[in-house]
Design an enzyme around this catalytic site. Structure first.
Site, PDB file in Angstrom:
ATOM      1  N   ALA A   1       0.800  -1.223   0.000  1.00 32.36           N
ATOM      2  CA  ALA A   1       0.000   0.000   0.000  1.00 32.36           C
ATOM      3  C   ALA A   1       0.836   1.279   0.000  1.00 32.36           C
ATOM      4  CB  ALA A   1      -0.938  -0.023   1.205  1.00 32.36           C
TER       5      ALA A   1
ATOM      6  N   ASN B   1       1.387  -4.308   7.824  1.00 36.50           N
ATOM      7  CA  ASN B   1       2.064  -4.651   6.565  1.00 36.50           C
ATOM      8  C   ASN B   1       2.905  -3.496   6.025  1.00 36.50           C
ATOM      9  OD1 ASN B   1       1.133  -7.408   6.147  1.00 36.50           O
ATOM     10  ND2 ASN B   1      -0.886  -6.464   6.104  1.00 36.50           N
TER      11      ASN B   1
ATOM     12  N   HIS C   1      -0.382   7.422   3.449  1.00 41.29           N
ATOM     13  CA  HIS C   1       0.917   7.006   3.996  1.00 41.29           C
ATOM     14  C   HIS C   1       1.978   7.929   3.433  1.00 41.29           C
ATOM     15  CE1 HIS C   1      -0.869   3.359   5.537  1.00 41.29           C
ATOM     16  NE2 HIS C   1      -1.315   3.046   4.338  1.00 41.29           N
TER      17      HIS C   1
HETATM   18  N1  LIG Z   1       1.465  -5.820   1.973  1.00 41.03           N
HETATM   19  C1  LIG Z   1       0.496  -4.924   2.020  1.00 41.03           C
HETATM   20  O1  LIG Z   1       0.686  -3.706   1.863  1.00 41.03           O
HETATM   21  C2  LIG Z   1      -0.920  -5.398   2.274  1.00 41.03           C
HETATM   22  C3  LIG Z   1      -1.996  -4.564   2.000  1.00 41.03           C
HETATM   23  C4  LIG Z   1      -3.271  -5.049   2.216  1.00 41.03           C
HETATM   24  C5  LIG Z   1      -3.473  -6.306   2.744  1.00 41.03           C
HETATM   25  N2  LIG Z   1      -2.394  -7.071   3.047  1.00 41.03           N
HETATM   26  C6  LIG Z   1      -2.554  -8.378   3.663  1.00 41.03           C
HETATM   27  O2  LIG Z   1      -2.809  -9.373   2.672  1.00 41.03           O
HETATM   28  C7  LIG Z   1      -3.601 -10.425   3.258  1.00 41.03           C
HETATM   29  C8  LIG Z   1      -4.822 -10.697   2.388  1.00 41.03           C
HETATM   30  O3  LIG Z   1      -5.593  -9.531   2.296  1.00 41.03           O
HETATM   31  P1  LIG Z   1      -7.089  -9.591   1.721  1.00 41.03           P
HETATM   32  O4  LIG Z   1      -7.572  -8.194   1.628  1.00 41.03           O
HETATM   33  O5  LIG Z   1      -7.155 -10.460   0.533  1.00 41.03           O
HETATM   34  O6  LIG Z   1      -7.813 -10.317   2.944  1.00 41.03           O
HETATM   35  P2  LIG Z   1      -9.247 -11.073   2.929  1.00 41.03           P
HETATM   36  O7  LIG Z   1      -9.687 -11.084   4.348  1.00 41.03           O
HETATM   37  O8  LIG Z   1     -10.120 -10.489   1.895  1.00 41.03           O
HETATM   38  O9  LIG Z   1      -8.872 -12.564   2.481  1.00 41.03           O
HETATM   39  C9  LIG Z   1      -8.064 -13.417   3.231  1.00 41.03           C
HETATM   40  C10 LIG Z   1      -8.435 -14.861   2.861  1.00 41.03           C
HETATM   41  O10 LIG Z   1      -7.481 -15.743   3.468  1.00 41.03           O
HETATM   42  C11 LIG Z   1      -8.179 -16.870   4.016  1.00 41.03           C
HETATM   43  N3  LIG Z   1      -7.335 -17.414   5.082  1.00 41.03           N
HETATM   44  C12 LIG Z   1      -7.124 -16.958   6.337  1.00 41.03           C
HETATM   45  N4  LIG Z   1      -6.258 -17.759   6.985  1.00 41.03           N
HETATM   46  C13 LIG Z   1      -5.910 -18.740   6.120  1.00 41.03           C
HETATM   47  C14 LIG Z   1      -5.042 -19.861   6.196  1.00 41.03           C
HETATM   48  N5  LIG Z   1      -4.361 -20.146   7.307  1.00 41.03           N
HETATM   49  N6  LIG Z   1      -4.929 -20.664   5.119  1.00 41.03           N
HETATM   50  C15 LIG Z   1      -5.633 -20.420   3.977  1.00 41.03           C
HETATM   51  N7  LIG Z   1      -6.475 -19.357   3.842  1.00 41.03           N
HETATM   52  C16 LIG Z   1      -6.597 -18.526   4.900  1.00 41.03           C
HETATM   53  C17 LIG Z   1      -9.501 -16.287   4.499  1.00 41.03           C
HETATM   54  O11 LIG Z   1     -10.493 -17.308   4.612  1.00 41.03           O
HETATM   55  C18 LIG Z   1      -9.814 -15.292   3.376  1.00 41.03           C
HETATM   56  O12 LIG Z   1     -10.527 -15.882   2.325  1.00 41.03           O
HETATM   57  C19 LIG Z   1      -3.943  -9.963   4.670  1.00 41.03           C
HETATM   58  O13 LIG Z   1      -3.044 -10.527   5.609  1.00 41.03           O
HETATM   59  C20 LIG Z   1      -3.734  -8.465   4.610  1.00 41.03           C
HETATM   60  O14 LIG Z   1      -3.401  -7.906   5.861  1.00 41.03           O
HETATM   61  C21 LIG Z   1      -1.142  -6.659   2.795  1.00 41.03           C
END
Ligand SMILES: NC(=O)c1ccc[n+]([C@@H]2O[C@H](COP(=O)([O-])OP(=O)(O)OC[C@H]3O[C@@H](n4cnc5c(N)ncnc54)[C@H](O)[C@@H]3O)[C@@H](O)[C@H]2O)c1
Length: 275
Positions: free
Chosen positions: A128, A196, A226
């Site tokens: 992000a 993150n 940010h």
């Molecule tokens: N790097 C970055 O800047 C950044 C930005 C936004 C989100 N993220 C991270 O990316 C990840 C995904 O984000 P999102 O918006 O798609 O989230 P989301 O909640 O829409 O989807 C997450 C999915 O992962 C599944 N899940 C949870 N634990 C699991 C496991 N142990 N094994 C398999 N599946 C599992 C959930 O059922 C869900 O379908 C999150 O951890 C979020 O914090 C990172």
């Protein structure tokens, strides 16, 4: 001329990010890659995504089998799961793109060592924020200071335990108010929803103890903002990102999703632009 084999990609986590990436792999990257399979803790979500990816019958696997069938895993789950998924992937000698970066922050060196031993590669998208390219370059010289200033609408901090402990009441906030100032390491503990961005910045720069974080709750801001400020012997960099949220998950910035797509493009393309 020899034709290169398509890279087989497995997606773990079929939420906002995983779903967007799965659809992009099918629609945009078909010449270089194929979607090897999907996995989610909630298997119904994986089957629903497999169906919406088209008629080609994308398979759903357990994690172990998905890693076996893939050259590259995309982790898009939760910070509580990302280290375990990454460890299993790299010890199988497979590459990984990690989105839940906060989950690997404390054990990053261990993971890097395991990847190196097995010849696996770990890719961490900028997510992000903007400015990671400049930070990486400046890190090859001498960095004096890295600061992240995050401003979010005050409602984004509802139910944050740290605020209750500090006696900060969001309903009394009428103008931009600093609600946290400290190291990235402490920020990650106090504000897990900001984890993150702080983690990526720490890993690309001077680490979680030295990276400074200021968090502002705003009564007016409509976007997640940010601002990364870097002071180094090569000069000063200020990079500001004003993010719109992903339509399927208001906690995730749309730019983070696109950043993962861009990372995938970089993995698949012979030309790598930017540091
Ligand atoms: N790097 C970055 O800047 C950044 C930005 C936004 C989100 N993220 C991270 O990316 C990840 C995904 O984000 P999102 O918006 O798609 O989230 P989301 O909640 O829409 O989807 C997450 C999915 O992962 C599944 N899940 C949870 N634990 C699991 C496991 N142990 N094994 C398999 N599946 C599992 C959930 O059922 C869900 O379908 C999150 O951890 C979020 O914090 C990172």
């Amino acid at each position: 001329m020899a034709t290169k084999k398509k890279m087989k990609i497995g997606i773990v986590g079929c939420g906002a990010i995983g779903s967007s990436l799965a659809k992009r792999i099918v629609s945009d990257f078909g010449a270089q890659a194929e979607l090897a399979g999907l996995n989610d803790a909630d298997m119904d979500k994986a089957y629903a995504l497999a169906e919406s990816c088209g008629s080609s019958g994308i398979p759903v696997f357990n994690l172990k089998d998905l890693i076996k069938k893939s050259d590259l895993i995309i982790e898009a789950t939760h910070m509580s799961a990302s280290f375990d998924i990454a460890k299993k992937t790299v010890t199988a000698g497979k590459h990984i793109i990690i989105m839940s970066v906060g989950g690997i922050l404390q054990r990053y060196r261990q993971l890097r060592r395991m990847a190196r031993e097995k010849g696996a590669r770990i890719f961490i998208p900028s997510g992000a924020i903007a400015g990671i390219d400049g930070l990486k370059a400046a890190s090859c010289g001498k960095i004096k200071r890295v600061t992240l200033v995050t401003t979010k609408p005050k409602k984004a901090f509802a139910a944050v335990e740290h605020l209750t402990k500090k006696n900060i009441h969001l309903d009394k906030i009428r103008s931009d108010t600093v609600i946290f100032e400290g190291s990235a390491s402490s920020a990650v503990k106090a504000f897990p929803q900001n984890v993150n961005v702080s983690a990526v910045l720490s890993l690309a720069g001077i680490g979680p103890q030295e990276t400074r974080v200021r968090i502002i709750a705003s009564a007016k801001a409509a976007r997640n903002i940010h601002q990364v400020e870097i002071e180094s012997d090569s000069g000063r960099i200020v990079c500001r990102t004003e993010n719109l949220v992903h339509p399927d998950n208001p906690k995730t910035s749309y730019l983070a999703v696109l950043s993962a797509v861009a990372m995938l493009k970089q993995v698949l393309d012979p030309v790598k632009i930017g540091t």
